[in-house]
Design a protein around this motif. Structure first.
Motif, PDB file in Angstrom:
ATOM      1  N   ASP A  95      -5.851  17.827   0.299  1.00 40.64           N
ATOM      2  CA  ASP A  95      -6.416  17.617   2.192  1.00 40.64           C
ATOM      3  C   ASP A  95      -6.610  18.970   2.773  1.00 40.64           C
ATOM      4  N   ALA A 141      -2.987   9.403   5.293  1.00 40.87           N
ATOM      5  CA  ALA A 141      -2.918  10.529   4.356  1.00 40.87           C
ATOM      6  C   ALA A 141      -4.122  10.446   3.805  1.00 40.87           C
ATOM      7  N   GLU A 144      -3.551   4.439  -7.965  1.00 38.41           N
ATOM      8  CA  GLU A 144      -3.805   4.225  -6.772  1.00 38.41           C
ATOM      9  C   GLU A 144      -3.117   5.631  -7.069  1.00 38.41           C
ATOM     10  N   TYR A 145      -3.985   6.674  -5.388  1.00 41.53           N
ATOM     11  CA  TYR A 145      -3.358   7.772  -4.952  1.00 41.53           C
ATOM     12  C   TYR A 145      -3.210   7.653  -3.169  1.00 41.53           C
ATOM     13  N   LEU A 146      -2.499   8.600  -3.052  1.00 39.03           N
ATOM     14  CA  LEU A 146      -2.121   9.126  -2.002  1.00 39.03           C
ATOM     15  C   LEU A 146      -1.842  10.747  -1.850  1.00 39.03           C
ATOM     16  N   ALA A 176      -8.005   5.192  -5.092  1.00 40.04           N
ATOM     17  CA  ALA A 176      -8.267   4.518  -6.593  1.00 40.04           C
ATOM     18  C   ALA A 176      -9.129   4.997  -7.242  1.00 40.04           C
ATOM     19  N   THR A 214      -6.028   8.289   0.665  1.00 37.44           N
ATOM     20  CA  THR A 214      -5.863   7.111   0.029  1.00 37.44           C
ATOM     21  C   THR A 214      -6.556   7.307  -1.264  1.00 37.44           C
ATOM     22  N   PRO A 235       1.081  -1.187   0.207  1.00 33.99           N
ATOM     23  CA  PRO A 235      -0.078  -0.039   0.050  1.00 33.99           C
ATOM     24  C   PRO A 235       0.652   1.504   0.107  1.00 33.99           C
ATOM     25  N   LEU A 236       0.876   2.747  -0.530  1.00 34.88           N
ATOM     26  CA  LEU A 236       1.245   4.204  -0.721  1.00 34.88           C
ATOM     27  C   LEU A 236       1.746   4.110   0.512  1.00 34.88           C
ATOM     28  N   ALA A 237       0.221   4.239   2.137  1.00 35.85           N
ATOM     29  CA  ALA A 237       0.988   4.684   2.935  1.00 35.85           C
ATOM     30  C   ALA A 237       1.838   4.277   3.913  1.00 35.85           C
ATOM     31  N   VAL A 247       1.066   8.670  -6.988  1.00 36.91           N
ATOM     32  CA  VAL A 247       0.390   8.120  -7.414  1.00 36.91           C
ATOM     33  C   VAL A 247       0.704   6.784  -8.469  1.00 36.91           C
TER      34      VAL A 247
END
Length: 273
Positions: A134, A192, A111-113, A196, A194, A68-70, A103
């Motif tokens: 944010d 964060a 996926e994005y954060l 998709a 997150t 996972p991005l986080a 991304v």
């Protein structure tokens, strides 16, 4: 991979504390920050922090596509911490921090954060523009920055009020009721935003530091769809040029109060296949 990127420092001879980069299936943008005029407690500085964290994060999300991005961000923050915790005071109140946008294109999804007040702009194949940012830092800032906005940008009184404002922000950093940003503590990554999005629904994704989004969120002279159209037609350099043009016409911030007359500005525009 079709990526166009432009990044400009706040002024000639100034160090650019933004960082952006892309790999074949991923991209990142970080906007480094400290407390204006204050020592950071770090011998390396803010630009080193944002570029080092950004490079490690891009490598991690590319090399570990299933992670996972986080979690990748937490790993990268810990790695940066290990690089300078023996030489720098990471408990210092003005220790370097950074917003983070990331991304990654996987099989069927983007996926994005998002952490901090940089903006991700998603363009649907039907032309719709969706901005993801944010808002926690902005929400805190609105409660505190009244005395700053009442003074001409660049004046001694403004500088003093700005220092007090940023000092107050520091007290709310990475704690409940405040805001979250990448710094010395890997646990910030847990907060964060997150998600998709199906790749088939997207035409492009753009990563923008807050110095590049001023036409929309500070000056209110443009909209996200108009910004997307400009990025698609003329690229990031033209977007930043227009920001600088408006800033120069209101250098003292009387029409548009702001912390800095100019800010580092970075835009990355990725056209998806």
């Amino acid at each position: 991979m079709n990526v166009v990127l432009d990044s400009q420092p706040a002024g000639p001879g100034r160090e650019n504390e933004d960082f952006a980069a892309a790999a074949p299936t991923a991209a990142v943008l970080l906007d480094g920050a400290g407390v204006a005029g204050a020592e950071t407690g770090c011998v390396h500085g803010i630009a080193w922090f944002s570029s080092t964290l950004g490079g490690l994060l891009l490598g991690t999300i590319s090399a570990q596509p299933a992670r996972p991005l986080a979690a990748c961000l937490a790993d990268s923050i810990q790695a940066v911490r290990s690089l300078h915790e023996d030489t720098c005071d990471l408990a210092y109140r003005a220790s370097p921090t950074s917003t983070v946008l990331a991304v990654r294109a996987t099989a069927g999804a983007l996926e994005y954060l998002v952490l901090g007040d940089s903006t991700m702009l998603l363009a649907d194949t039907d032309g719709k523009a969706t901005a993801i940012t944010d808002q926690r830092l902005d929400d805190v800032g609105k409660r505190l920055r009244g005395p700053v906005d009442a003074l001409p940008t660049g004046s001694p009184q403004h500088a003093a009020a700005l220092a007090e404002y940023r000092d107050a922000l520091t007290g709310l950093r990475n704690r409940p009721g405040g805001f979250w940003i990448a710094g010395p503590d890997p646990h910030a990554a847990e907060h964060a935003l997150t998600g998709a999005v199906p790749l088939t629904s997207l035409a492009s994704v753009s990563l923008l530091s807050d110095g590049a989004t001023r036409l929309v969120d500070s000056f209110e002279l443009s909209t996200w769809p108009e910004t997307l159209a400009l990025l698609s037609a003329a690229g990031p350099a033209e977007l930043i040029r227009r920001v600088r043009e408006i800033e120069a016409g209101d250098f003292e911030g009387r029409r548009w109060p702001r912390g800095k007359a100019h800010d580092d500005a970075t835009a990355l525009h990725w056209v998806l296949p």
